[in-house]
Scaffold this active site. Structure first.
Site, mmCIF file in Angstrom:
data_model
loop_
_atom_site.group_PDB
_atom_site.id
_atom_site.type_symbol
_atom_site.label_atom_id
_atom_site.label_comp_id
_atom_site.label_asym_id
_atom_site.label_seq_id
_atom_site.Cartn_x
_atom_site.Cartn_y
_atom_site.Cartn_z
ATOM 1 N N TYR A 78 -5.920 0.647 -9.099
ATOM 2 C CA TYR A 78 -5.286 0.522 -7.932
ATOM 3 C C TYR A 78 -5.125 -0.917 -7.169
ATOM 4 O O TYR A 78 -4.283 -1.278 -6.822
ATOM 5 C CB TYR A 78 -6.008 1.646 -6.787
ATOM 6 C CG TYR A 78 -5.517 1.431 -5.656
ATOM 7 C CD1 TYR A 78 -4.583 2.424 -5.215
ATOM 8 C CD2 TYR A 78 -6.092 0.782 -4.777
ATOM 9 C CE1 TYR A 78 -3.975 2.383 -3.867
ATOM 10 C CE2 TYR A 78 -5.582 1.099 -3.181
ATOM 11 C CZ TYR A 78 -4.684 1.763 -3.007
ATOM 12 O OH TYR A 78 -4.131 1.569 -1.650
ATOM 13 N N VAL A 95 1.026 -1.198 0.039
ATOM 14 C CA VAL A 95 -0.070 0.046 -0.076
ATOM 15 C C VAL A 95 0.883 1.195 -0.043
ATOM 16 O O VAL A 95 0.607 2.114 -0.654
ATOM 17 C CB VAL A 95 -0.891 -0.219 1.242
ATOM 18 C CG1 VAL A 95 -1.668 1.501 1.220
ATOM 19 C CG2 VAL A 95 -2.066 -1.342 0.953
ATOM 20 N N VAL A 101 2.514 1.726 -3.590
ATOM 21 C CA VAL A 101 1.716 2.149 -4.415
ATOM 22 C C VAL A 101 1.023 3.634 -3.967
ATOM 23 O O VAL A 101 0.982 4.317 -5.078
ATOM 24 C CB VAL A 101 0.249 1.426 -4.815
ATOM 25 C CG1 VAL A 101 -0.738 1.833 -5.773
ATOM 26 C CG2 VAL A 101 0.849 0.051 -5.154
ATOM 27 N N GLU A 102 0.739 4.005 -2.988
ATOM 28 C CA GLU A 102 0.347 5.227 -2.471
ATOM 29 C C GLU A 102 1.277 6.406 -2.701
ATOM 30 O O GLU A 102 0.937 7.257 -3.163
ATOM 31 C CB GLU A 102 -0.466 4.939 -1.050
ATOM 32 C CG GLU A 102 -1.519 4.460 -1.017
ATOM 33 C CD GLU A 102 -2.801 4.884 -1.396
ATOM 34 O OE1 GLU A 102 -2.944 6.111 -1.900
ATOM 35 O OE2 GLU A 102 -3.913 4.513 -1.551
ATOM 36 N N SER A 103 2.331 6.210 -2.196
ATOM 37 C CA SER A 103 3.337 7.386 -1.945
ATOM 38 C C SER A 103 4.888 7.119 -2.434
ATOM 39 O O SER A 103 5.623 7.888 -2.550
ATOM 40 C CB SER A 103 3.286 7.748 -0.483
ATOM 41 O OG SER A 103 4.033 6.841 0.141
#
Length: 191
Positions: free
Chosen positions: A173, A64, A67-69
């Site tokens: 996502y 996570v 992928v997120e940051s």
């Protein structure tokens, strides 16, 4: 003479096989090194701590965050999500109230705080949905949106799980996080 040719041919075949095996091992080693550079283990103390506390697999949190940051604790999305796990301030405020803490959303820039509440949220979502694909979809699109999708028979399979995600961004996502899961598991978590 025929026997000598057969022996030479056998030796050549064995040498070719050994070279192919060595080349394959070298290729895999180089590929793994590239993957390790692209899928790092950062913030390991925090991730280990909160994954143990909330019962979330470590590779899920690494995926996570990746992928997120991409491990940028100062990241802010166009929608206003903050930090490593790209948490929305409203979600953070709701989560802090459930844990009976009153924290300022500026703490989302703090890696420890962000990982704690992001991991807690993933655990909450997993208890609610029981499937990582639905968890990732809810993490991205929101619980209400996923609840609506789960009520639509055209979007669910015979077990009641999502078979189709109508939002292209959320579908992408979920695929990205699932791919990152596989890479993290292969590199670090499966022996």
């Amino acid at each position: 003479m025929i026997q000598k040719k057969a022996i030479v041919r056998s030796i050549v075949i064995v040498i070719i096989l050994l070279v192919a095996i060595l080349f394959g091992l070298l290729f895999q080693t180089v590929w793994d090194a590239i993957d390790r550079a692209n899928y790092p283990l950062k913030y390991t103390d925090e991730i280990e701590k909160y994954c143990a506390e909330y019962g979330v697999p470590e590779y899920v949190v690494y995926s996570v965050i990746k992928v997120e940051s991409n491990f940028d604790s100062g990241a802010v999305s166009d929608a206003g999500a903050i930090g490593l796990m790209q948490m929305m301030p409203d979600t953070f405020n709701w989560l802090t109230s459930t844990l009976k803490e009153n924290l300022n959303s500026a703490l989302l820039y703090d890696p420890d705080t962000n990982i704690k509440y992001g991991t807690y949220y993933l655990a909450y979502l997993y208890i609610r949905y029981g499937s990582w694909n639905e968890v990732y979809a809810a993490y991205n699109a929101g619980q209400g949106t996923v609840d609506g999708w789960l009520e639509d028979e055209e979007l669910t399979d015979s077990t009641g799980r999502l078979k189709k995600i109508p939002y292209k961004e959320t579908s992408g996502y979920v695929k990205k996080v699932s791919k990152a899961n596989e890479v993290y598991k292969r590199l670090y978590f499966v022996n």
